[in-house]
Design a protein around this motif. Structure first.
Motif, PDB file in Angstrom:
ATOM      1  N   GLU A  13      -8.162   8.192  -6.190  1.00 27.20           N
ATOM      2  CA  GLU A  13      -6.859   7.556  -6.356  1.00 27.20           C
ATOM      3  C   GLU A  13      -6.819   6.354  -5.407  1.00 27.20           C
ATOM      4  OE1 GLU A  13      -3.516  10.169  -7.304  1.00 27.20           O
ATOM      5  OE2 GLU A  13      -4.752  11.794  -6.517  1.00 27.20           O
ATOM      6  N   PRO A  60       1.031  15.222  -2.709  1.00 27.51           N
ATOM      7  CA  PRO A  60       1.447  14.408  -1.565  1.00 27.51           C
ATOM      8  C   PRO A  60       2.626  14.996  -0.813  1.00 27.51           C
ATOM      9  CG  PRO A  60       2.045  13.339  -3.645  1.00 27.51           C
ATOM     10  CD  PRO A  60       1.302  14.587  -3.992  1.00 27.51           C
ATOM     11  N   TYR A  83      -5.433   3.942  -3.923  1.00 27.61           N
ATOM     12  CA  TYR A  83      -4.158   3.322  -3.582  1.00 27.61           C
ATOM     13  C   TYR A  83      -4.351   2.083  -2.703  1.00 27.61           C
ATOM     14  CZ  TYR A  83      -4.751   5.955   0.734  1.00 27.61           C
ATOM     15  OH  TYR A  83      -5.265   6.456   1.899  1.00 27.61           O
ATOM     16  N   THR A  99       2.276   1.559  -3.477  1.00 26.39           N
ATOM     17  CA  THR A  99       1.214   1.944  -4.405  1.00 26.39           C
ATOM     18  C   THR A  99       0.858   3.407  -4.227  1.00 26.39           C
ATOM     19  OG1 THR A  99       0.340  -0.313  -4.366  1.00 26.39           O
ATOM     20  CG2 THR A  99      -1.134   1.404  -5.172  1.00 26.39           C
ATOM     21  N   GLU A 100       0.738   3.843  -2.980  1.00 26.06           N
ATOM     22  CA  GLU A 100       0.420   5.250  -2.711  1.00 26.06           C
ATOM     23  C   GLU A 100       1.498   6.142  -3.311  1.00 26.06           C
ATOM     24  OE1 GLU A 100       0.303   9.154  -0.846  1.00 26.06           O
ATOM     25  OE2 GLU A 100       1.978   7.744  -0.829  1.00 26.06           O
ATOM     26  N   ARG A 101       2.734   5.797  -3.094  1.00 32.33           N
ATOM     27  CA  ARG A 101       3.834   6.635  -3.582  1.00 32.33           C
ATOM     28  C   ARG A 101       3.852   6.687  -5.109  1.00 32.33           C
ATOM     29  NH1 ARG A 101       5.013  10.818  -2.560  1.00 32.33           N
ATOM     30  NH2 ARG A 101       4.504  10.123  -0.504  1.00 32.33           N
ATOM     31  N   ALA A 107       0.828  -1.208   0.000  1.00 34.89           N
ATOM     32  CA  ALA A 107       0.000   0.000   0.000  1.00 34.89           C
ATOM     33  C   ALA A 107       0.862   1.257   0.000  1.00 34.89           C
ATOM     34  CB  ALA A 107      -0.944  -0.002   1.200  1.00 34.89           C
ATOM     35  N   ARG A 108       1.945   1.256   0.778  1.00 28.99           N
ATOM     36  CA  ARG A 108       2.846   2.412   0.776  1.00 28.99           C
ATOM     37  C   ARG A 108       3.476   2.610  -0.603  1.00 28.99           C
ATOM     38  NH1 ARG A 108       3.839   0.477   6.065  1.00 28.99           N
ATOM     39  NH2 ARG A 108       5.597  -0.776   5.374  1.00 28.99           N
ATOM     40  N   MET A 166       1.610   8.231   2.974  1.00 23.54           N
ATOM     41  CA  MET A 166       2.373   7.005   2.731  1.00 23.54           C
ATOM     42  C   MET A 166       2.991   6.487   4.033  1.00 23.54           C
ATOM     43  SD  MET A 166       5.911   6.433   0.680  1.00 23.54           S
ATOM     44  CE  MET A 166       6.741   7.335   1.964  1.00 23.54           C
ATOM     45  N   GLY A 189      -7.019   9.965   4.478  1.00 19.83           N
ATOM     46  CA  GLY A 189      -6.714   8.856   3.573  1.00 19.83           C
ATOM     47  C   GLY A 189      -7.876   8.463   2.685  1.00 19.83           C
ATOM     48  N   VAL A 193      -0.411   8.254  -6.257  1.00 20.80           N
ATOM     49  CA  VAL A 193      -1.121   9.395  -5.701  1.00 20.80           C
ATOM     50  C   VAL A 193      -0.409  10.693  -6.054  1.00 20.80           C
ATOM     51  CG1 VAL A 193      -1.815  10.509  -3.538  1.00 20.80           C
ATOM     52  CG2 VAL A 193      -2.176   8.067  -3.849  1.00 20.80           C
ATOM     53  N   GLU A 235      -8.375   8.327  -1.415  1.00 16.39           N
ATOM     54  CA  GLU A 235      -8.823   7.056  -2.012  1.00 16.39           C
ATOM     55  C   GLU A 235     -10.068   7.252  -2.875  1.00 16.39           C
ATOM     56  OE1 GLU A 235      -8.944   2.638  -2.203  1.00 16.39           O
ATOM     57  OE2 GLU A 235      -7.382   3.951  -1.478  1.00 16.39           O
TER      58      GLU A 235
END
Length: 165
Positions: A135, A88, A137, A74-76, A71-72, A93, A121, A79, A125
């Motif tokens: 987004e 961001p 993530y 993917t977020e990075r 998840a971290r 993240m 968050g 997003v 999302e």
């Protein structure tokens, strides 16, 4: 109570859980085998049950940690980058963590907005009126976990079955 409901609605969460629906049947099978005098097979069934009892919490912990990492990442990678208008800072993240409880593990972000109380968050999302492009993530991270979950299940199965395939 309303704050908790809002928190649940705005916090994207990945959850994996197990249900111990094997215990009664395995105990009954072991007892039946013992009554028939097949003690070595009954002992094998009991050993498999102990393997599941010990292995399932560890399995959940491992996939929770891996899901948080996914998840971290993917977020990075997705997003921001001009799609939604969200810029961001890295707080979202860094806030994504896994939490183990009973026979479950949850992964979610705890990023707090500058007002000191709003978790944002879920807004990233799902999108908002101001930033309407979602987004997902966490949703994408959950989808990306399928192969890892299958790999970990195979490893648990092999451990419980004593290396037999």
């Amino acid at each position: 109570m309303a704050d908790n409901k809002q928190e649940q609605e705005t916090r994207p969460t990945i959850e994996y859980q197990a249900v111990k629906n094997y215990e009664v049947q395995m105990d009954a099978t072991a007892e039946q085998l013992k009554s028939m005098g097949v003690n070595d097979v009954a002992d094998s069934v009991a050993k498999m049950k102990r393997g599941l009892d010990n292995g399932i919490p560890q399995f959940l912990h491992v996939i929770g940690v891996k899901a948080a990492t996914t998840a971290r990442e993917t977020e990075r990678s997705m997003v921001g980058h001009g799609r939604s208008g969200y810029v961001p800072s890295g707080n979202l993240m860094r806030s994504i963590t896994s939490y183990d409880r009973d026979l479950a593990t949850q992964v979610y972000p705890n990023a707090i907005a500058s007002d000191g109380k709003t978790e944002y968050g879920g807004f990233v999302e799902d999108g908002t009126r101001k930033h309407p492009i979602p987004e997902p993530y966490m949703g994408n991270a959950d989808k990306a976990m399928v192969d890892e979950i299958n790999k970990q299940l195979a490893s648990l199965s092999e451990t419980v079955n004593g290396g037999a395939k």
